[in-house]
Design a protein around this motif. Structure first.
Motif, short mmCIF file in Angstrom:
data_model
loop_
_atom_site.label_atom_id
_atom_site.label_comp_id
_atom_site.label_asym_id
_atom_site.label_seq_id
_atom_site.Cartn_x
_atom_site.Cartn_y
_atom_site.Cartn_z
N PRO A 6 -0.42 1.37 -1.30
CA PRO A 6 -0.45 1.99 -0.23
C PRO A 6 0.05 1.28 0.92
CG PRO A 6 -2.56 1.81 -1.35
CD PRO A 6 -1.47 0.97 -2.16
N GLU A 7 0.64 1.90 1.94
CA GLU A 7 1.09 1.23 3.11
C GLU A 7 0.36 0.43 3.66
OE1 GLU A 7 4.56 -0.05 5.25
OE2 GLU A 7 4.50 1.35 3.36
N ASP A 8 -1.10 0.90 4.01
CA ASP A 8 -1.91 0.34 4.65
C ASP A 8 -2.09 -1.02 4.04
OD1 ASP A 8 -3.42 1.44 2.48
OD2 ASP A 8 -5.25 0.96 3.45
N LEU A 9 -2.11 -1.36 2.86
CA LEU A 9 -2.46 -2.69 2.11
C LEU A 9 -1.10 -3.63 2.62
CD1 LEU A 9 -3.69 -2.19 -1.23
CD2 LEU A 9 -4.87 -2.78 0.52
N ILE A 10 0.25 -2.82 2.67
CA ILE A 10 1.39 -3.72 3.01
C ILE A 10 1.13 -4.26 4.41
CG2 ILE A 10 3.80 -3.47 3.63
CD1 ILE A 10 3.45 -3.38 0.50
N VAL A 56 -7.40 0.05 -11.02
CA VAL A 56 -6.43 -0.84 -11.28
C VAL A 56 -6.83 -2.20 -11.22
CG1 VAL A 56 -4.41 0.66 -10.58
CG2 VAL A 56 -5.36 -0.91 -9.08
N SER A 57 -6.24 -3.23 -11.81
CA SER A 57 -6.40 -4.71 -11.99
C SER A 57 -6.22 -5.06 -10.43
CB SER A 57 -5.60 -5.46 -12.66
OG SER A 57 -5.51 -6.99 -12.41
N ARG A 58 -7.25 -5.67 -9.92
CA ARG A 58 -7.30 -6.39 -8.46
C ARG A 58 -6.29 -7.41 -8.37
NH1 ARG A 58 -7.42 -9.74 -5.68
NH2 ARG A 58 -8.45 -9.90 -3.49
N VAL A 59 -5.95 -8.19 -9.44
CA VAL A 59 -5.04 -9.14 -9.20
C VAL A 59 -3.80 -8.80 -9.21
CG1 VAL A 59 -4.20 -11.25 -10.38
CG2 VAL A 59 -6.77 -11.00 -10.24
N GLU A 60 -3.55 -7.91 -10.33
CA GLU A 60 -2.09 -7.33 -10.28
C GLU A 60 -1.66 -6.42 -9.03
OE1 GLU A 60 -1.43 -4.85 -13.86
OE2 GLU A 60 -2.38 -6.50 -15.07
N LEU A 61 -2.67 -5.79 -8.46
CA LEU A 61 -2.54 -5.13 -7.08
C LEU A 61 -2.15 -6.13 -5.99
CD1 LEU A 61 -2.60 -2.68 -5.41
CD2 LEU A 61 -4.61 -2.79 -5.10
N LYS A 66 1.74 -8.60 -2.24
CA LYS A 66 2.23 -10.00 -1.94
C LYS A 66 3.86 -9.95 -2.22
CE LYS A 66 -1.96 -12.75 -1.64
NZ LYS A 66 -1.80 -13.05 -0.15
N LYS A 67 4.27 -9.66 -3.28
CA LYS A 67 5.55 -9.55 -3.46
C LYS A 67 6.26 -8.64 -2.84
CE LYS A 67 8.93 -8.67 -7.24
NZ LYS A 67 9.20 -8.28 -8.70
N ALA A 68 5.67 -7.54 -2.54
CA ALA A 68 6.53 -6.51 -1.60
C ALA A 68 6.66 -6.93 -0.36
CB ALA A 68 5.83 -5.11 -1.82
N VAL A 69 5.74 -7.79 -0.06
CA VAL A 69 5.75 -8.33 1.53
C VAL A 69 6.70 -9.69 1.59
CG1 VAL A 69 4.36 -9.45 3.41
CG2 VAL A 69 3.48 -7.21 2.36
N LEU A 70 6.33 -10.62 0.66
CA LEU A 70 6.97 -11.69 0.81
C LEU A 70 8.44 -11.76 0.15
CD1 LEU A 70 3.88 -14.00 -0.10
CD2 LEU A 70 4.91 -13.60 2.17
N HIS A 71 8.75 -10.99 -0.81
CA HIS A 71 9.96 -10.88 -1.47
C HIS A 71 10.38 -9.37 -1.83
CE1 HIS A 71 9.18 -15.04 -2.45
NE2 HIS A 71 7.96 -14.72 -3.00
N PRO A 72 10.69 -8.85 -0.69
CA PRO A 72 11.03 -7.19 -0.66
C PRO A 72 12.30 -7.21 -1.63
CG PRO A 72 11.24 -8.01 1.53
CD PRO A 72 10.87 -9.18 0.84
N ASP A 73 12.53 -6.01 -2.21
CA ASP A 73 13.30 -5.61 -2.90
C ASP A 73 14.46 -4.94 -2.00
OD1 ASP A 73 15.57 -4.50 -4.62
OD2 ASP A 73 14.09 -3.69 -6.08
N PRO A 74 15.73 -5.70 -1.93
CA PRO A 74 16.66 -5.22 -1.23
C PRO A 74 17.06 -3.62 -1.03
CG PRO A 74 17.67 -7.20 -2.19
CD PRO A 74 16.16 -6.86 -2.82
#
Length: 77
Positions: A6-10, A56-61, A66-74
């Protein structure tokens, strides 16, 4: 299976990262780090609530956000 983020988590994680950067830019003070701690706590609580609601898995979420924020896909702009 990809996790729907969800965008709010981002946005909550972006705020936590921004507050972390501010905290690290100055010498340590309790007050200086309070905003970072609060932003991180808010993010963690939101991740937990969303993971439980979505089944869903809390850890996986958390890792996906964190990956989406810190290492976004170009490709994602």
């Amino acid at each position: 299976m990809a996790i729907d983020i969800p965008e709010d988590l981002i946005e909550l994680e972006r705020k936590a990262v921004a507050e972390q950067q501010k905290a690290h830019a100055e010498p340590y003070t309790e007050q200086g780090w309070a905003a970072w701690r609060q932003a991180a706590e808010t993010f963690q609580a939101a991740v937990t609530a969303h993971a439980e609601a979505a089944g869903v898995s809390r850890v996986e979420l958390e890792m996906a956000v964190k990956k989406a924020v810190l290492h976004p896909d170009p490709k994602d702009g």
